[in-house]
Every structure is written in structure tokens, then in C-alpha cells.
Write an enzyme that holds these catalytic residues in place. Structure first.
Site, mmCIF file in Angstrom:
data_model
loop_
_atom_site.group_PDB
_atom_site.id
_atom_site.type_symbol
_atom_site.label_atom_id
_atom_site.label_comp_id
_atom_site.label_asym_id
_atom_site.label_seq_id
_atom_site.Cartn_x
_atom_site.Cartn_y
_atom_site.Cartn_z
ATOM 1 N N THR A 84 0.407 -0.922 0.179
ATOM 2 C CA THR A 84 0.058 0.152 0.644
ATOM 3 C C THR A 84 1.117 1.109 0.055
ATOM 4 O O THR A 84 1.431 1.236 0.045
ATOM 5 C CB THR A 84 -0.602 0.177 1.161
ATOM 6 N N GLU A 90 -5.886 -3.987 -0.930
ATOM 7 C CA GLU A 90 -6.063 -4.612 -0.513
ATOM 8 C C GLU A 90 -6.976 -5.544 -1.506
ATOM 9 O O GLU A 90 -7.709 -6.871 -0.649
ATOM 10 C CB GLU A 90 -6.617 -4.816 0.858
ATOM 11 N N LYS A 148 -16.101 16.444 10.475
ATOM 12 C CA LYS A 148 -18.044 16.059 11.490
ATOM 13 C C LYS A 148 -18.645 17.744 11.994
ATOM 14 O O LYS A 148 -17.720 18.636 12.631
ATOM 15 C CB LYS A 148 -17.357 15.452 12.612
ATOM 16 N N TRP A 202 -22.202 14.394 9.874
ATOM 17 C CA TRP A 202 -21.098 14.682 8.645
ATOM 18 C C TRP A 202 -21.035 15.692 7.856
ATOM 19 O O TRP A 202 -22.393 14.940 7.213
ATOM 20 C CB TRP A 202 -20.410 12.895 8.311
HETATM 21 P P1 ADP Z 1 -4.006 3.320 -0.103
HETATM 22 O O1 ADP Z 1 -4.583 2.497 0.948
HETATM 23 O O2 ADP Z 1 -2.003 2.917 0.171
HETATM 24 O O3 ADP Z 1 -4.249 5.027 -0.261
HETATM 25 P P2 ADP Z 1 -4.858 2.346 -2.584
HETATM 26 O O4 ADP Z 1 -5.202 2.277 -3.299
HETATM 27 O O5 ADP Z 1 -5.518 1.165 -1.641
HETATM 28 O O6 ADP Z 1 -4.079 2.874 -1.456
HETATM 29 O O7 ADP Z 1 -6.306 3.383 -1.901
HETATM 30 C C1 ADP Z 1 -7.659 2.965 -1.670
HETATM 31 C C2 ADP Z 1 -9.058 3.764 -1.398
HETATM 32 O O8 ADP Z 1 -8.719 5.192 -2.179
HETATM 33 C C3 ADP Z 1 -10.086 3.531 -1.367
HETATM 34 O O9 ADP Z 1 -10.340 2.442 0.665
HETATM 35 C C4 ADP Z 1 -10.607 4.565 -0.746
HETATM 36 O O10 ADP Z 1 -10.955 5.206 0.091
HETATM 37 C C5 ADP Z 1 -10.406 5.267 -1.783
HETATM 38 N N1 ADP Z 1 -11.001 5.104 -3.212
HETATM 39 C C6 ADP Z 1 -10.615 3.982 -3.964
HETATM 40 N N2 ADP Z 1 -11.235 4.172 -5.537
HETATM 41 C C7 ADP Z 1 -12.208 4.751 -5.000
HETATM 42 C C8 ADP Z 1 -13.723 5.512 -5.731
HETATM 43 N N3 ADP Z 1 -13.382 5.003 -6.820
HETATM 44 N N4 ADP Z 1 -14.122 6.189 -5.471
HETATM 45 C C9 ADP Z 1 -13.905 6.826 -4.319
HETATM 46 N N5 ADP Z 1 -12.743 6.522 -3.062
HETATM 47 C C10 ADP Z 1 -11.807 6.170 -3.468
#
Ligand code: ADP
Length: 534
Positions: free
Chosen positions: A182, A326, A437, A442
């Protein structure tokens, strides 16, 4: 039924047998286009597998890559995983210290690097404890002098020195095939191991019509890098169905992408919103047409409504996809073809078309309250989104202690706040660590940013919380304007006032030249919050 394991080697063997002459076009470092096909990629990955075997790698050993999207990286995907080792794709945009941490944590024995990263690797070579060989992904004539001085090997010489034909082992489908860390915006990066089975099932799932809709007639251009969560499954899905592949290499500027789409007749592409914003601007400025393109998958961060509208105007369908390192990564997808539903009273919810969509078959979702009680799927109640499924991580690879329990109770805590409709469509409201918040309620930063970006002068926007004595937190907006525009703060605030509830309207707007981004293109809101406090 037969107990036939789902293996990475069987994907490329199938592609070579049934779609052998289907083309793979790569932009290589000198800017020219290299053309090959699945039969050749299969043959060359078998030569690579023979090289790996001759170097006495053991089952499950990790092999790192620092590469762009091209045919050599594809060969490494298949040669390494197919032979029973773990293909560990590393994000070259991370800080050198993070790269050192990741390579050492994974105990990578080999490192395959694109010529453009030779300097980066040479600088940290002494600190890479487990790496025995560095192989540069180029021909002998293209070897950078620094690579030769460092004793790095040449990929094409390695391939030429080994015979083709490899006896691909019949592995356990639950064995590890890939590894990705990640991006680690909080704490050290954490590794996620993908199995052969999870990779194959995920790739099958993304081919479906309402996800990426891939088949023999598709020309796929993954703009999402192959180092970013398996290139969203495309390097495995395309050969499964015999789709033609166009790999854009290092040149991800709008003019180069546009040229590839039009000359190579790309019908489907995928990447994060920041890439598409600049491509759409370039098309407008140059009065271009994106004609061959039928569909674009946008994910990694929320797709702004204005972006979907601009693609639709060009006749391009948008697939909004949600996922995480993940979750392999694709967990939810929305083809955006559902008619818009009325917004909840007083609040402009992002149009229903822009929700993150329904889970792919195999993935299940649920919402939890702060006290861990399960919340209803009514489309309005928001809570912590948890997921489970055959391509969702159950734990991290050699995890640091504090992150060991993220998959409690058989469910994975995504760290996102979401709503779920009765029929399963999920909307991501915010990341839990980014929610605002105010007065106990929210405010969705995603909705605020969408509303801001619907203003013609706004290029990018990020909403973050500022501490407030009375309300706890109040939203503040950071805005990057398009060149040559100068809207007033008041004008922008009243634009927002017509799109969100009164109490959602930010207390202040800061105009900035740019926003801080992570290595995968996400806005680093922690930095913005820190700036506000200062
Ligand atoms: P990291 O968790 O290390 O930042 P990731 O690429 O795994 O890298 O990021 C995942 C996160 O990206 C998700 O938990 C979400 O918050 C955000 N995310 C991914 N795709 C979308 C989407 N289509 N819309 C909104 N948020 C998104």
C-alpha cells in the site's frame, strides 16, 4: 468436477494457444512502438523462467520490479509467477527510503528495473540487503553506462542466454503469485500477497460486461501502472479473453496518450482521475476527437461528475470503479448507465451514476456503526464499509503489529465511510480519516469537491476539516484554478451554496497553485490539515 488449479501460467498458456497472434504494442523508452504478441510473450516468459531456475530461486521467493507498462514487464509478470516465485511490483514514485524499506521487508532476491530507474537503484544499492542481481529491462545497446559500471545485467542478454520451453509447475492455487505494498500515507507501507487463485478470479470478474467488458474485440490500454495493484487486473484479464494490449510505457502526458488512443484504436482504457483531467483539457485545447475510445474506467479516487459528463460528451462510457491494494483492487463497479435518481432533500448527492457501484460477484459488503452494530442498507445511513471475498486480503505480509487485525471477524475494514442502497449500490462518502464532522453530523468532502469542480474555473479541489470551537470541525476548501481564470471567493461560495446544504458550504477557500498528491495520485489531506493548523 476436476480439481484443476487456477494458475497464472495457465492464463498466458491459454493466450498463446488461442490468441497467439493478438498484438501487444508497447511504447518503449526511445519513444518508438514495439510490437509483439501473446505467443512471443509466452515464449520469452518461459526463457525468463529458465533463467530464474538457473539462479536457484526457491518457491515463493520474491522478485522485485521497478518498471513501466511494457511487454518486458508483462513477460516478468508471467515468467516469475508462473515459475512459482512472487512478482513484487514496486511503485518507483515512492521516496527512495520507502523503496529501500519495501525491498528489504519483502526480501526481494532479484530486481528488474527499467533503464529510467537505474540511477535511483544505484543510489540505494548498498542498502538493499537481500538483492543478489539487478537486471535492466532493455537491450544491450540501450544499457545505461551507470548500469554497466554498477555490474547490473541486461534483460535481453539474459533472455537470449536461455532456452524456451519451461515445465510450468502445477502449483497450489493458494500459493502466492504477486505482492504489492500500500502507498503508506499512514505509517510504513504494508504488503498484500495475491494468490494464483485470487488473481485469476479477480481477472475473470473484471472482464464482465458491467465491469470492464473485455473480449477479443477490445483494445485495452492500461494507463494505470502495472506497479499499481496488478494494473487493476488488466495484464491478467486481457490475455484471458484475447484482448489486444497497448502499453503506454513512460509517456503518460496527454498528447502521447491521445496519439496512442487514436493511432492504435484503443477502445478501453483505465486510470485515476488526475490522468483524465489533463487528457480532456488537452483534447479541448486541440479540438481533438477521441473517437475509437468506447469506455474508460476511472477509480482510485472518486470520479468527479464533471469528468464523467465530459467523457459522455465525447461519446465515451464511464465505468466508475472502487478498490484498494487489499482488494486486488476492484471490488465495486458502476457503468454509470443507471438513470439519475432524485437527490436526498437539500443535499446534492453525487448523481447516482457516480456512485461507486455494486460489488462484483464474489465480493460482499456491509456497514458498521462506531459501536460495531450492523447498519441498514437504505441508501442514506452511512457507516464503516467492510468487505469480504476471494480476492480480499485476510492479513498483511509479515505485518507490523498494529495492522495485523484489519480483517477482523472475517471482514476487511476498508477505512472508508459509505452508504449502501437496498439493491447493493455503494456510495463512498469519505475516507474515515478524512471525514469532516460538524455539529456531530458528517459532511462529505467527496460531495463538496464534486460541487466545486462543477464550476468551470476549478481544476481540482480538496475539502478538509478545520478545528472549530463551536461546531467541532468546519469544512475549508483548497482550490486549484484553471490557467487564466480568477473567480472571486464569494462567487465560488455562492456556486457551492446552490449545490449543497447551507451548513455544508465551506467557511473559507484557499486558492493554491497545486495540491499535494501521493505516489498513486491521491490528495494528501493530512498535509492540507497541517497547513491549516499552521
Ligand atoms: P492506499 O490505501 O495506500 O491509499 P489504495 O490505492 O489501496 O492505496 O487506496 C484505496 C482507497 O482509495 C480506498 O479505500 C478509497 O478511499 C479510495 N478509492 C479508490 N477508488 C475510489 C473511488 N472510485 N471513489 C472514491 N474513493 C476511492
Amino acid at each position: 468436477m476436476m480439481d484443476q488449479p487456477l494458475l497464472i501460467s495457465s492464463i498466458i498458456r491459454h493466450a498463446a494457444a488461442c490468441h497467439g497472434s493478438t498484438e501487444i504494442v508497447s511504447r518503449i523508452s526511445d519513444g518508438s512502438l514495439h510490437r509483439t504478441n501473446y505467443a512471443e510473450v509466452y515464449e520469452r516468459s518461459s526463457k525468463l523462467a529458465n533463467a530464474l531456475a538457473s539462479w536457484r530461486l526457491q518457491r515463493g521467493d520474491r522478485v522485485g520490479t521497478l518498471g513501466w507498462n511494457d511487454h518486458r514487464h508483462l513477460e516478468i509478470y508471467y515468467g516469475v509467477s508462473g515459475a512459482g516465485f512472487v512478482c513484487h511490483t514496486i511503485n518507483p514514485r515512492l521516496f527512495p527510503d520507502q523503496i529501500v524499506y519495501i525491498v528489504n521487508h519483502a526480501s526481494d532476491r532479484l530486481l528488474f528495473v527499467d533503464p529510467s530507474f537505474v540511477g535511483l537503484v544505484a543510489d540505494v544499492r548498498q542498502r538493499l540487503q537481500s538483492v543478489e542481481r539487478v537486471i535492466v529491462m532493455c537491450s544491450a545497446s540501450a544499457m545505461p553506462p551507470e548500469a554497466i559500471a554498477e555490474g547490473f545485467e541486461c534483460y535481453e542478454e539474459v533472455i537470449a542466454a536461455h532456452k524456451s520451453g519451461f515445465d510450468w509447475p502445477r502449483l497450489d492455487e493458494n500459493d502466492a503469485a504477486g505482492l504489492c505494498y500500500t502507498s503508506g500515507t499512514t505509517g510504513d507501507p504494508k504488503g498484500v500477497l495475491y494468490s494464483h487463485r485470487s488473481t485469476a478470479l479477480h481477472a475473470l470478474a473484471v472482464c464482465a460486461p458491467d465491469v470492464f467488458n473485455l473480449g477479443e474485440r477490445t483494445t485495452v490500454m492500461p494507463v494505470v501502472p502495472m506497479f499499481h495493484v496488478n494494473g487493476w487486473g488488466l495484464p491478467h484479464a486481457a490475455p484471458m479473453v484475447g484482448a489486444r494490449l497497448v502499453l503506454p510505457g513512460q509517456r503518460l502526458d496527454p498528447a502521447s496518450l491521445y496519439r496512442l488512443i487514436t493511432t492504435e484504436k484503443v477502445t478501453f482504457t483505465a486510470g485515476v482521475p488526475t490522468v483524465w483531467g489533463s487528457l480532456l483539457d488537452w483534447i479541448d485545447d486541440n479540438k481533438g476527437e477521441i473517437a475509437p475510445l468506447e469506455r474508460v474506467a476511472i477509480g482510485g479516487a472518486a470520479c468527479p461528475q464533471i469528468m464523467a459528463d465530459r467523457f459522455h460528451k465525447q461519446g465515451v462510457d464511464v465505468v466508475h470503479a472502487w478498490g484498494m491494494t487489499e482488494t486486488s483492487p476492484v471490488g465495486l463497479a458502476n457503468r454509470c448507465t443507471v438513470p439519475a435518481s432524485p437527490a436526498p432533500e437539500g443535499i446534492m448527492s453525487p448523481n447516482r451514476r457516480l456512485k461507486q457501484g455494486k460489488p462484483l460477484f464474489g465480493v460482499e459488503t456491509r456497514l458498521l456503526n462506531d459501536d460495531d452494530s450492523v447498519l441498514p442498507h437504505d441508501g442514506t445511513t452511512s457507516g464503516r464499509l467492510q468487505v469480504r471475498g476471494p480476492w480480499v486480503a485476510s492479513s498483511y505480509f509479515n505485518p507490523p503489529l498494529e495492522s495485523a487485525n484489519r480483517a477482523n471477524d472475517g471482514w476487511f475494514e476498508t477505512g472508508d465511510i459509505a452508504t449502501i442502497e437496498a439493491a447493493g449500490t455503494v456510495e463512498i462518502v469519505d475516507r474515515a480519516k478524512d471525514v469532516i464532522k460538524s455539529g456531530g453530523e458528517w459532511i462529505s468532502s467527496v460531495t463538496l469537491e464534486n460541487a466545486a469542480m462543477s464550476h468551470p474555473d476549478v481544476y481540482e479541489a480538496a475539502a478538509v476539516a478545520r478545528d472549530d470551537e463551536r461546531w467541532g470541525e468546519r469544512p475549508v476548501l483548497f482550490v486549484v484554478l484553471r490557467p487564466g481564470t480568477a473567480p472571486s471567493k464569494e462567487g465560488l461560495l455562492s456556486h457551492l451554496g446552490t449545490r449543497v446544504a447551507r451548513w455544508w458550504v465551506p467557511d473559507d477557500i484557499h486558492f493554491v497553485d497545486d495540491l499535494p498528491h501521493t505516489a498513486t495520485g491521491k490528495v494528501v489531506k493530512a498535509t492540507l490539515r497541517r497547513r491549516l493548523r499552521q
